[in-house]
Design a protein around this motif. Sequence first.
Motif, short mmCIF file in Angstrom:
data_model
loop_
_atom_site.label_atom_id
_atom_site.label_comp_id
_atom_site.label_asym_id
_atom_site.label_seq_id
_atom_site.Cartn_x
_atom_site.Cartn_y
_atom_site.Cartn_z
N ARG A 80 0.84 -1.20 0.00
CA ARG A 80 0.00 0.00 0.00
C ARG A 80 0.88 1.26 0.00
N ASN A 81 1.88 1.26 0.87
CA ASN A 81 2.75 2.44 0.97
C ASN A 81 3.52 2.67 -0.33
N LYS A 84 1.40 4.34 -2.94
CA LYS A 84 1.24 5.79 -2.70
C LYS A 84 2.50 6.54 -3.14
N GLU A 85 3.64 5.93 -2.83
CA GLU A 85 4.92 6.55 -3.21
C GLU A 85 5.04 6.66 -4.74
N MET A 87 2.67 6.94 -7.03
CA MET A 87 1.65 7.69 -7.78
C MET A 87 2.17 8.91 -8.53
N ILE A 108 -6.34 2.23 -4.12
CA ILE A 108 -5.47 3.38 -3.82
C ILE A 108 -5.26 4.29 -5.03
N ASP A 109 -5.21 3.67 -6.21
CA ASP A 109 -4.84 4.43 -7.42
C ASP A 109 -5.80 3.99 -8.54
#
Length: 407
Positions: A80-81, A84-85, A87, A108-109
Amino acid sequence: MKNIPELLAPAGDLEKLDTALHFGADAVYLGGEKFSLRAAAGNFSFKDLARAREVTRKYAKKLYLTLNAYLHQKDISAFRNFLKELMPLDMDAYIVSDPGALALIRDIDPDRPLHLSTQTNTTNAAAANFWREMGIHRINLARELSLDEIREIRTASPLELEVFIHGAMCVAYSGRCLLSAALTGRSANQGACTHPCRWKYALVEETRPDEYLPLEEDAGGTYIMNSRDLCLIDHIPELVSAGVNSLKIEGRMKSRYYLAVVTSVYRHALDTFLSSPQSYRCDPLWKKELEKVSHRPYGTGFLFSPENQGIQPQNSNYIRTHEFIGVLLENPDGQILVQVRNRFFPGDTLENVSPRMQRTAFHAASLRRHDGTALEVAQPNDLVLMDLPPSARPGDLLRREKPPAST
Ligand code: SF4
């Protein structure tokens, strides 16, 4: 006429990315340091991914990131992290296998295009359409499909279809083999295959553990599990007319030289087909060129004969006729110099490998360092100025034919 498919090449590092683009790839796939199969493929740090994104944007090429590892429960939070990084890099697509990874990306995306990896073994249109409903935009079809099956899936599914056109094959369904995990603890499904299907095996009787009875099919050895390498250079028109959207070259772990030659041959074939589909014929020179990279005997995999794909080569050895001598770089003064990979001497016959199948043989002459000092030998990692053919450009590669093996 159908659209010409994208040519999709692998990149194991930033240098290989440059090479893939220089030699004509439309799109490149690569892996980050996390969650990508091909554990030893020189995966990209986050900084390198950002650089790769910059370069591909500059040349208006596509960049796909492999996130095709099968996640374990312990991986979820880090995954998950990582998403986000990633994106802000705005990759053109992520390549996934694990439905869990797919679900997390959609959460998330949600607008990120998703390609389904060959690891998921999609072999029919019902499966393709299932994955479409799950949010997949493109499917890399299983290597185990015939051309007729690819055509049928094309008719029954609007998804983008990608197929492998060149590279290594497995004797198992891609990604479903546990030989390496069982024998060495290094799992093919984590990108760490040690290729035990290509090892030499012997028979041992339990009370005589030091006596190995060789298993020999013939004088070449034993190759019951060896697959031929895939080569579909003869079948571009069939693949185009089947409506395939992307032709993928296998091998993030292959050398820069391999990547240059294979990409340039398929680029040239596709461009030739595009310019004149009616009179297109596969030039024997293209096949000869593909023989000049390290490979095992070529075949067409399952494309025409799914029941009997004829994957056993005559022996288990790689064929290597040429060696990579160096890559041409431009120094700040605008001079072209050679970054040496294998030793060579003044007088050696070399060949400059350029895009569009341009190959120019020449004799190495006037080897010198940047300060003008003459060199009697060019060693690996040297940066060498020398006389080059007028067609030579930064990004081209030099090669040399290997002397025939002594008998
Ligand atoms: S052991 Fe051979 S067949 Fe199995 S995954 Fe590795 S390369 Fe493929």
